[in-house]
Design a protein around this motif. Sequence first.
Motif, PDB file in Angstrom:
ATOM      1  N   UNK A 127      -8.333  17.696 -13.537  1.00  0.00           N
ATOM      2  CA  UNK A 127      -9.387  16.747 -13.185  1.00  0.00           C
ATOM      3  C   UNK A 127      -8.816  15.342 -13.026  1.00  0.00           C
ATOM      4  N   UNK A 128      -7.835  14.994 -13.855  1.00  0.00           N
ATOM      5  CA  UNK A 128      -7.185  13.692 -13.669  1.00  0.00           C
ATOM      6  C   UNK A 128      -6.464  13.647 -12.332  1.00  0.00           C
ATOM      7  N   UNK A 129      -5.805  14.753 -11.967  1.00  0.00           N
ATOM      8  CA  UNK A 129      -5.095  14.802 -10.680  1.00  0.00           C
ATOM      9  C   UNK A 129      -6.064  14.559  -9.525  1.00  0.00           C
ATOM     10  N   UNK A 130      -7.253  15.148  -9.600  1.00  0.00           N
ATOM     11  CA  UNK A 130      -8.242  14.948  -8.541  1.00  0.00           C
ATOM     12  C   UNK A 130      -8.664  13.488  -8.466  1.00  0.00           C
ATOM     13  N   UNK A 131      -8.810  12.847  -9.614  1.00  0.00           N
ATOM     14  CA  UNK A 131      -9.185  11.428  -9.626  1.00  0.00           C
ATOM     15  C   UNK A 131      -8.059  10.555  -9.085  1.00  0.00           C
ATOM     16  N   UNK A 132      -6.822  10.911  -9.409  1.00  0.00           N
ATOM     17  CA  UNK A 132      -5.686  10.143  -8.861  1.00  0.00           C
ATOM     18  C   UNK A 132      -5.636  10.292  -7.338  1.00  0.00           C
ATOM     19  N   UNK A 133      -5.917  11.487  -6.848  1.00  0.00           N
ATOM     20  CA  UNK A 133      -5.953  11.699  -5.401  1.00  0.00           C
ATOM     21  C   UNK A 133      -7.098  10.918  -4.763  1.00  0.00           C
ATOM     22  N   UNK A 134      -8.189  10.774  -5.501  1.00  0.00           N
ATOM     23  CA  UNK A 134      -9.295   9.950  -5.004  1.00  0.00           C
ATOM     24  C   UNK A 134      -8.847   8.500  -4.860  1.00  0.00           C
ATOM     25  N   UNK A 135      -8.086   8.009  -5.852  1.00  0.00           N
ATOM     26  CA  UNK A 135      -7.529   6.663  -5.748  1.00  0.00           C
ATOM     27  C   UNK A 135      -6.542   6.547  -4.607  1.00  0.00           C
ATOM     28  N   UNK A 136      -5.744   7.593  -4.407  1.00  0.00           N
ATOM     29  CA  UNK A 136      -4.793   7.623  -3.294  1.00  0.00           C
ATOM     30  C   UNK A 136      -5.522   7.522  -1.966  1.00  0.00           C
ATOM     31  N   UNK A 146       0.840  -1.198   0.000  1.00  0.00           N
ATOM     32  CA  UNK A 146       0.000   0.000   0.000  1.00  0.00           C
ATOM     33  C   UNK A 146       0.878   1.252   0.000  1.00  0.00           C
ATOM     34  N   UNK A 147       1.985   1.218   0.739  1.00  0.00           N
ATOM     35  CA  UNK A 147       2.910   2.353   0.736  1.00  0.00           C
ATOM     36  C   UNK A 147       3.477   2.577  -0.660  1.00  0.00           C
ATOM     37  N   UNK A 148       3.814   1.485  -1.356  1.00  0.00           N
ATOM     38  CA  UNK A 148       4.343   1.614  -2.711  1.00  0.00           C
ATOM     39  C   UNK A 148       3.282   2.128  -3.680  1.00  0.00           C
ATOM     40  N   UNK A 149       2.053   1.677  -3.513  1.00  0.00           N
ATOM     41  CA  UNK A 149       0.949   2.169  -4.347  1.00  0.00           C
ATOM     42  C   UNK A 149       0.783   3.672  -4.152  1.00  0.00           C
ATOM     43  N   UNK A 150       0.871   4.112  -2.896  1.00  0.00           N
ATOM     44  CA  UNK A 150       0.754   5.548  -2.631  1.00  0.00           C
ATOM     45  C   UNK A 150       1.886   6.321  -3.294  1.00  0.00           C
ATOM     46  N   UNK A 151       3.089   5.770  -3.275  1.00  0.00           N
ATOM     47  CA  UNK A 151       4.212   6.436  -3.939  1.00  0.00           C
ATOM     48  C   UNK A 151       3.931   6.605  -5.433  1.00  0.00           C
ATOM     49  N   UNK A 152       3.368   5.578  -6.071  1.00  0.00           N
ATOM     50  CA  UNK A 152       3.033   5.673  -7.489  1.00  0.00           C
ATOM     51  C   UNK A 152       1.984   6.745  -7.732  1.00  0.00           C
ATOM     52  N   UNK A 153       1.002   6.820  -6.846  1.00  0.00           N
ATOM     53  CA  UNK A 153      -0.021   7.860  -6.985  1.00  0.00           C
ATOM     54  C   UNK A 153       0.571   9.254  -6.764  1.00  0.00           C
ATOM     55  N   UNK A 154       1.513   9.378  -5.821  1.00  0.00           N
ATOM     56  CA  UNK A 154       2.186  10.668  -5.640  1.00  0.00           C
ATOM     57  C   UNK A 154       2.828  11.101  -6.965  1.00  0.00           C
ATOM     58  N   UNK A 155       3.577  10.173  -7.569  1.00  0.00           N
ATOM     59  CA  UNK A 155       4.279  10.487  -8.809  1.00  0.00           C
ATOM     60  C   UNK A 155       3.325  10.829  -9.939  1.00  0.00           C
ATOM     61  N   UNK A 156       2.221  10.082 -10.042  1.00  0.00           N
ATOM     62  CA  UNK A 156       1.251  10.330 -11.103  1.00  0.00           C
ATOM     63  C   UNK A 156       0.577  11.682 -10.927  1.00  0.00           C
ATOM     64  N   UNK A 157       0.225  12.025  -9.690  1.00  0.00           N
ATOM     65  CA  UNK A 157      -0.406  13.320  -9.435  1.00  0.00           C
ATOM     66  C   UNK A 157       0.567  14.456  -9.730  1.00  0.00           C
ATOM     67  N   UNK A 158       1.836  14.287  -9.371  1.00  0.00           N
ATOM     68  CA  UNK A 158       2.850  15.292  -9.709  1.00  0.00           C
ATOM     69  C   UNK A 158       2.942  15.485 -11.222  1.00  0.00           C
ATOM     70  N   UNK A 159       2.903  14.391 -11.960  1.00  0.00           N
ATOM     71  CA  UNK A 159       2.938  14.465 -13.427  1.00  0.00           C
ATOM     72  C   UNK A 159       1.800  15.341 -13.941  1.00  0.00           C
ATOM     73  N   UNK A 160       0.597  15.132 -13.430  1.00  0.00           N
ATOM     74  CA  UNK A 160      -0.566  15.893 -13.889  1.00  0.00           C
ATOM     75  C   UNK A 160      -0.446  17.369 -13.492  1.00  0.00           C
ATOM     76  N   UNK A 161       0.065  17.640 -12.313  1.00  0.00           N
ATOM     77  CA  UNK A 161       0.174  19.027 -11.853  1.00  0.00           C
ATOM     78  C   UNK A 161       1.260  19.778 -12.620  1.00  0.00           C
ATOM     79  N   UNK A 162       2.334  19.095 -13.002  1.00  0.00           N
ATOM     80  CA  UNK A 162       3.358  19.753 -13.829  1.00  0.00           C
ATOM     81  C   UNK A 162       2.780  20.098 -15.200  1.00  0.00           C
ATOM     82  N   UNK A 163       1.974  19.212 -15.747  1.00  0.00           N
ATOM     83  CA  UNK A 163       1.326  19.493 -17.029  1.00  0.00           C
ATOM     84  C   UNK A 163       0.345  20.659 -16.875  1.00  0.00           C
ATOM     85  N   UNK A 164      -0.364  20.701 -15.766  1.00  0.00           N
ATOM     86  CA  UNK A 164      -1.260  21.826 -15.488  1.00  0.00           C
ATOM     87  C   UNK A 164      -0.490  23.139 -15.478  1.00  0.00           C
ATOM     88  N   UNK A 165       0.635  23.161 -14.776  1.00  0.00           N
ATOM     89  CA  UNK A 165       1.451  24.378 -14.705  1.00  0.00           C
ATOM     90  C   UNK A 165       1.919  24.809 -16.086  1.00  0.00           C
TER      91      UNK A 165
END
Length: 299
Positions: free
Chosen positions: A106-115, A71-90
């Motif tokens: 909106x994808x970032x919000x969904x990834x955070x929902x999965x997190x 679960x900790x590793x899954x969260x790390x993957x979600x952290x990275x994915x959300x960062x990817x979306x936020x960099x694209x947003x910027x």
Amino acid sequence: MEQTELRPGTRAAVRPATPRQRAARAARNGGEPTLEFAERVPYDAYVQASTLHGLQQPLSSDPGEMSFLMVSQIMELYFGLTCHELRETSRLLRADRVWEALAPLRRAALHLEGLNAAWRGLRWMTPADFNRFRNLLGEGSGFQSAMYRQLEFLLGLRDPALIRPFRRQTEVHTELTDALATPSVWDEVIALLARHGHDLPAELLERDVAAEHETHPAVEAAWVRIYADTGPENQLRLLGEALTEVAEQFGDWRHHHIKAVQRTMGAKVGSGGSAGLAWLQRSMARVVFPELWSARTAM
């Protein structure tokens, strides 16, 4: 997917199949899936599933530790994915492409929902369950997640002291230092508002982005004006709502973190040396995209 020839030690390059190739393969297989491949299964070559499933190395024989670790590793993957979306947003906001920036937000919000949902996988853990392997973690703590720090920095929560643990990991430390020197999503939003005619002071637009943003009445007033226009073409209002969803989902993650700590260790000192629960509760006071929330009082 058609797999190209692989060089040793490299990830598979996957060449997309054309509709005609897919139809020909289906006809050749009689409608059944392909079961024979010359080399590595294309799905594994693309997803790297065998690599992912080889990354779990528990430190104890306790069966519950695997749940905690994965679960900790899954969260790390979600952290990275959300960062990817936020960099694209910027990137899109810097280019004044507001409408296009809504999609990664909106994808970032969904990834955070999965997190957030990942916390459910640890709700079985009592203090006795955690104590069976906690001592083996040593000083290891989620506080030390570099990718989580990247996520906080992108959201505008900035504290230069928090990159100190990574000083001896040169590459990671450099990445975090660069992230601190790069405008956050909220900094990009504020600059965007100024370009769209909202009166924001120069000291706000030219401030040191490595420091955490402090709530400013001019930004709050801008959002009050933006939300007053309820027309369907008001892209800034849509941007505000997409940002609010991201902030809310991130706030939910921090709340779930606190509840998980309370469930598994109460108010004990954290394994990384922090005050544990008390430290997390103090961190909740730092609000993501603060003027989006404070402006609602005046709407």
